[in-house]
Design an enzyme around this catalytic site. Structure first.
Site, PDB file in Angstrom:
ATOM      1  N   LYS A 159      36.119  38.891  27.950  1.00  0.00           N
ATOM      2  CA  LYS A 159      35.396  40.164  27.760  1.00  0.00           C
ATOM      3  C   LYS A 159      35.922  40.891  26.519  1.00  0.00           C
ATOM      4  CE  LYS A 159      36.544  41.737  31.853  1.00  0.00           C
ATOM      5  NZ  LYS A 159      37.247  40.542  32.361  1.00  0.00           N
ATOM      6  N   THR A 160      37.253  41.024  26.468  1.00  0.00           N
ATOM      7  CA  THR A 160      37.848  41.738  25.342  1.00  0.00           C
ATOM      8  C   THR A 160      37.561  40.991  24.046  1.00  0.00           C
ATOM      9  OG1 THR A 160      39.557  42.556  26.815  1.00  0.00           O
ATOM     10  CG2 THR A 160      40.012  42.720  24.469  1.00  0.00           C
ATOM     11  N   ASP A 164      35.926  49.066  26.550  1.00  0.00           N
ATOM     12  CA  ASP A 164      36.604  47.981  27.288  1.00  0.00           C
ATOM     13  C   ASP A 164      37.096  48.545  28.625  1.00  0.00           C
ATOM     14  OD1 ASP A 164      37.663  45.506  27.849  1.00  0.00           O
ATOM     15  OD2 ASP A 164      39.257  45.568  26.349  1.00  0.00           O
ATOM     16  N   GLU A 165      37.363  47.706  29.602  1.00  0.00           N
ATOM     17  CA  GLU A 165      37.893  48.118  30.917  1.00  0.00           C
ATOM     18  C   GLU A 165      37.060  49.265  31.505  1.00  0.00           C
ATOM     19  OE1 GLU A 165      40.376  46.354  32.148  1.00  0.00           O
ATOM     20  OE2 GLU A 165      41.590  45.622  30.477  1.00  0.00           O
ATOM     21  N   ARG A 214      47.127  37.230  35.375  1.00  0.00           N
ATOM     22  CA  ARG A 214      47.817  37.352  34.077  1.00  0.00           C
ATOM     23  C   ARG A 214      48.401  36.015  33.650  1.00  0.00           C
ATOM     24  NH1 ARG A 214      44.944  40.504  32.382  1.00  0.00           N
ATOM     25  NH2 ARG A 214      43.918  40.219  34.363  1.00  0.00           N
ATOM     26  N   GLN A 267      39.039  44.587  39.017  1.00  0.00           N
ATOM     27  CA  GLN A 267      40.313  44.969  38.389  1.00  0.00           C
ATOM     28  C   GLN A 267      40.450  46.477  38.260  1.00  0.00           C
ATOM     29  OE1 GLN A 267      41.832  42.447  35.088  1.00  0.00           O
ATOM     30  NE2 GLN A 267      39.824  41.497  35.179  1.00  0.00           N
TER      31      GLN A 267
HETATM   32  P1  ATP Z   1      40.878  40.621  31.399  1.00  0.00           P
HETATM   33  O1  ATP Z   1      39.859  40.731  32.489  1.00  0.00           O
HETATM   34  O2  ATP Z   1      42.204  40.214  31.932  1.00  0.00           O
HETATM   35  O3  ATP Z   1      40.896  41.822  30.514  1.00  0.00           O
HETATM   36  P2  ATP Z   1      39.220  39.320  29.455  1.00  0.00           P
HETATM   37  O4  ATP Z   1      37.964  38.975  30.160  1.00  0.00           O
HETATM   38  O5  ATP Z   1      39.205  40.503  28.590  1.00  0.00           O
HETATM   39  O6  ATP Z   1      40.426  39.381  30.488  1.00  0.00           O
HETATM   40  P3  ATP Z   1      40.228  37.939  27.160  1.00  0.00           P
HETATM   41  O7  ATP Z   1      41.581  38.548  27.145  1.00  0.00           O
HETATM   42  O8  ATP Z   1      39.233  38.374  26.165  1.00  0.00           O
HETATM   43  O9  ATP Z   1      39.637  38.027  28.625  1.00  0.00           O
HETATM   44  O10 ATP Z   1      40.363  36.368  27.057  1.00  0.00           O
HETATM   45  C1  ATP Z   1      41.270  35.621  27.870  1.00  0.00           C
HETATM   46  C2  ATP Z   1      41.810  34.446  27.097  1.00  0.00           C
HETATM   47  O11 ATP Z   1      40.796  33.467  26.934  1.00  0.00           O
HETATM   48  C3  ATP Z   1      42.274  34.815  25.715  1.00  0.00           C
HETATM   49  O12 ATP Z   1      43.436  34.076  25.403  1.00  0.00           O
HETATM   50  C4  ATP Z   1      41.106  34.394  24.842  1.00  0.00           C
HETATM   51  O13 ATP Z   1      41.515  34.113  23.529  1.00  0.00           O
HETATM   52  C5  ATP Z   1      40.610  33.141  25.559  1.00  0.00           C
HETATM   53  N1  ATP Z   1      39.163  32.879  25.334  1.00  0.00           N
HETATM   54  C6  ATP Z   1      38.151  33.707  25.604  1.00  0.00           C
HETATM   55  N2  ATP Z   1      36.953  33.139  25.306  1.00  0.00           N
HETATM   56  C7  ATP Z   1      37.235  31.892  24.848  1.00  0.00           C
HETATM   57  C8  ATP Z   1      36.431  30.795  24.371  1.00  0.00           C
HETATM   58  N3  ATP Z   1      35.112  30.851  24.311  1.00  0.00           N
HETATM   59  N4  ATP Z   1      37.092  29.695  23.985  1.00  0.00           N
HETATM   60  C9  ATP Z   1      38.436  29.610  24.044  1.00  0.00           C
HETATM   61  N5  ATP Z   1      39.238  30.582  24.478  1.00  0.00           N
HETATM   62  C10 ATP Z   1      38.665  31.735  24.881  1.00  0.00           C
HETATM   63 MG    MG Z   2      40.308  42.300  28.641  1.00  0.00          MG
END
Ligand code: ATP
Ligand code: MG
Length: 789
Positions: free
Chosen positions: A33-34, A256-257, A658, A298
């Site tokens: 997402k981030t 975000d969040e 995490r 979350q």
């Molecule tokens: P959270 O809910 O914990 O905030 P998030 O959904 O924001 O998590 P991110 O932190 O953006 O998730 O991504 C999680 C991990 O997955 C990061 O290390 C990111 O670089 C990797 N990632 C995300 N999308 C891809 C992709 N398409 N290919 C490879 N790696 C990815």
């Molecule tokens: Mg995130």
């Protein structure tokens, strides 16, 4: 940019390529997402030629904001490298890389509005707060100070015990502060609060403290953290044209969040997006967008009034209102890129126990990985030894692992101690994220108080903190008298300190010291625009005697404090470097907003220790989730409350997700709590994890410097003072008359003036006299060369 999109899956791509209109991205932990939000910012600028200053992105921490800026910068620099040098960015010599990044900084990232709700609102208020008036007519100036938690606590305590003369055992200041903060987060004024609480006696008291607290804040030209968001919202409600300005400034808003947004933050986003237009048909999304990403599972900040139903209502509030399957204003991400499959399965099984949630799919993209290991320790020290042993063992077998790859997560701050002890003894580098913050140290708070008082003379709280720090012979009684005079006259303390006549009248023996202090502050105020912030700090710390006093103590602690102040100096220089803003105001704002997570240093290879709340959004190869005991996690308060228990479970879900490669869980047989060894019971969350995924060992199972003694007067001094006393008595006899507000006087030096206030009575009377062009002065009629006319 096409290369950039190639690293995304189709749903992420849809989110990143979204241009105008509202879009909600909902997805589980670690689904990118981030990452999607960051890429979208880059895409808006590159693909759609959006001006960076028209983009507003809200992150949950200042660290995340910095990271996001850096990521956008790098993405951009990579593109430029290909375009201009026909080479990948990393293949360029270092100086070319630096040059490119600096170019991107100047053209793009510098102009983006990325930050936390607090830092962004603060920026808006620096432009417009002077146009705001609250329901009682209180106003603030643009150089306002931000009061942190301890400033606020001091102020509330003072109001409860001194101003309202209440018993602080019955009316706990901390609790009242909590009520006030909640009221502000719901957008309630003191009156609104009282009504919403049914107008009972307790509510009346809280409302009264709230009202007095607002008066104090305004008198100090200060805001608390809640005001930073509440005031822009009120200002936008009051003033259409100001809202109109910011609405047209921010074309693209990204959050975000989003699950941890509270009502007042939601109001802010809604107003900026829709210009507070209630008629949906009148909304125009042409060249505009609202992009929110979040995961209801979350949501862990309900104690700060965060409300995940705001996320659930996005479709109704902004979207097309269609059911999830049909809507075009929502994207779901279903692949998790962070964690090994075993970890993910455990997380999914855990969160499924919650009833209040929207079901979603979260598929693993990485292999199964190791099993999760759960350890039952004898006690908390044994638990720490277990964690240390595992870290050392893992590093032996996996040389690529660094100390920075480990995180120890716990429910409450105090749990860090046994781990810290052991890490220190074993010489392992570690950091307590969100623990003892640099900006919470006494010497740093003192130094900042000097700087705040210089930047905002109305800030009496900061002035009070340093008026006798280091001890310079301005005693408590004198300070009380000065304060009392300021309160009686309804003027900031600084106005009294800054007037030598008033100081001479009420400062007593300390008058000279007060004048020296005031002249130091005044001198720096005059130079505020010409001197670098760091140099102001340097000057004020030297000339106030602060550094000398520490150096004279000659203890290790004092030396550390001196080092910390020089670290603050470095921080100010670094800030000026990074922000092209060497001004004192700029730095102070940044320091006040330094969030808990700001001491998280990615580069340093050290074990991270933090609470689960601080861990949101982060990821680590190896995670230890410790203290999984009933009463500790889930927390005692939550066990019998089903809603609170679900939030604890979400917190556990955050913790589990995490971990990237490996997850360790632990609990103890008994734990030292509240001064006793208490038997401990395994957390119910452990039983909720699938048995086949978890392996267990259960079968085997300083004292402050003394204040300056007033010196005995020498003989000649004694003679002089006897003479003075005689003179005074003579004058007092002459002037033994009743004074009334409105009396007019003629003063030998200041000319004609009018009595505006009378302090004390009988022999101890002092007068506040307003002299045209000179302002108010506090004068002792017994000694002043003046007559009543
Ligand atoms: P959270 O809910 O914990 O905030 P998030 O959904 O924001 O998590 P991110 O932190 O953006 O998730 O991504 C999680 C991990 O997955 C990061 O290390 C990111 O670089 C990797 N990632 C995300 N999308 C891809 C992709 N398409 N290919 C490879 N790696 C990815
Ligand atoms: Mg995130």
């Amino acid at each position: 940019m096409s290369d950039l999109l190639a690293t995304l899956n189709p749903s992420q791509r849809r989110a990143v390529e979204h241009f105008c209109g509202p879009l909600l991205v909902v997805a589980g932990a670690g689904s990118g997402k981030t990452r999607a939000l960051t890429f979208r910012i880059a895409n808006l600028i590159r693909q759609h030629r959006v001006d960076p200053e028209n983009i507003l992105a809200v992150t949950f921490t200042n660290k995340a904001a910095r990271e996001m800026k850096e990521r956008v910068e790098l993405l951009y620099a990579q593109q430029l490298a290909e375009l201009h040098h026909n080479k990948p960015f990393t293949a360029l010599p270092e100086f070319e890389q630096k040059k490119l990044r600096s170019q991107v900084y100047k053209q793009v990232t510098k102009h983006l509005w990325i930050g936390t709700f607090h830092s962004l609102c603060c920026r808006i208020l620096r432009f417009d707060i002077n146009k705001y008036q609250d329901e009682k007519g209180r106003t603030w100036q643009r150089n306002f100070t931000i009061f942190d938690d301890s400033d606020v606590q001091t102020l509330i305590k003072k109001i409860v015990t001194q101003q309202l003369n209440l018993d602080d055992k019955k009316f706990n200041p901390r609790n009242i502060r909590y009520q006030i903060s909640n009221a502000k987060n719901l957008g309630l004024s003191p009156n609104d609060y009282m009504r919403s609480e049914g107008g009972g006696y307790k509510a009346k008291i809280v409302a009264e403290v709230y009202e007095a607290y607002q008066n104090s804040l305004a008198a100090n030209n200060a805001l608390d953290f809640d005001d930073l968001i509440l005031i822009p919202v009120r200002l936008f409600q009051q003033n259409e044209s100001i809202l109109g300005y910011w609405h047209s400034q921010f074309h693209h808003i990204l959050v975000d969040e989003y699950q941890d947004t509270n009502r007042i933050q939601y109001d802010l986003i809604r107003m900026l997006s829709t210009n507070n237009e209630t008629n949906r048909a009148a909304w125009t999304w042409k060249n505009r967008s609202l992009f929110a990403v979040g995961d209801a599972d979350q949501s862990i900040y309900s104690f700060r009034m965060a409300d995940y139903t705001i996320l659930l209502e996005f479709q109704e509030n902004f979207g097309d209102g269609l059911p999830d399957e049909d809507t075009r204003t929502m994207v779901k991400l279903e692949e998790n890129y962070r964690s090994r499959e075993n970890i993910l399965k455990a997380a999914n099984a855990l969160i499924e126990q919650n009833s209040q949630r929207i079901d979603k799919v979260l598929k693993a993209t990485r292999g199964a990985g190791e099993e999760i290991y759960c350890h039952k320790a004898d006690n908390e020290n044994d638990e720490a030894r277990f964690v240390l042993g595992q870290m050392q063992g893992l590093r032996r077998h996996n040389p690529e692992l660094d100390w920075g790859d480990f995180a120890i997560l716990y429910r409450t701050n105090a749990q860090s101690r046994p781990f810290e002890d052991l890490l220190i003894r074993n010489n392992i580098p570690y950091q307590v994220v969100g623990g003892f913050k640099f900006y919470d140290r006494k010497e740093i708070k003192d130094a900042l108080a000097y700087l705040k008082a210089i930047a905002n003379p109305a800030d009496s709280v900061s002035l009070m903190r340093v008026i006798n720090t280091p001890k310079r012979g301005i005693g408590k009684t004198t300070v009380d008298r000065l304060n009392h005079a300021a309160q009686e006259l309804g003027c900031p303390l600084w106005e009294i300190l800054n007037d030598e006549t008033s100081v001479a009248t009420i400062g007593g023996r300390a008058a000279k010291k007060i004048n020296q202090f005031a002249s130091l502050i005044r001198e720096m105020q005059e130079k505020i625009n010409d001197m670098r912030g760091a140099d102001i700090l340097d000057h004020v710390m030297e000339h106030s005697g602060y550094i000398d006093t520490l150096k004279m103590q000659g203890t290790e602690e004092a030396d550390n404090r001196v080092e910390n102040i020089s670290e603050l100096y470095n921080a100010m220089l670094q800030f000026a470097d990074e922000n092209e803003d060497a001004s004192l105001g700029g730095f102070l704002e940044n320091a006040s907003l330094a969030s808990d997570l700001d001491n998280l240093d990615d580069e340093a290879q050290q074990v991270s220790l933090m609470t689960l709340h601080s861990a949101k959004g982060l990821e680590f190869p190896v995670v230890f989730l410790v203290g999984l005991e009933q009463g500790l996690f889930p927390h005692q308060r939550s066990i019998s409350d089903p809603v609170a228990l679900e939030e604890e479970r979400r917190l556990c879900y955050v913790g589990v997700t995490r971990a990237q490669e490996q997850l360790f869980l632990s609990y103890t047989r008994e734990r030292y709590m509240w001064g006793y060894r208490e038997p401990a019971v395994a957390s119910q969350f452990l039983a909720e994890l699938p048995k086949d995924l978890v392996v267990t060992n259960v079968r085997s199972l300083q004292k402050e410097a003394p204040s300056q003694e007033p010196k005995k007067p020498s003989i000649s001094q004694r003679q002089r003072s006897t003479k003075r006393r005689e003179r005074q008595t003579a004058r007092a006899q002459i002037l033994q008359q009743k004074w009334e507000v409105g009396d007019r006087v003629n003063h030998n030096t200041f000319g004609e003036g009018e009595v505006t206030h009378i302090f004390g009575d009988g022999k101890k009377v002092n007068l506040a006299i307003l002299f045209p062009n000179l302002g108010k002065k506090i004068i002792d009629p017994r000694v002043a060369p003046m007559e009543k006319i």
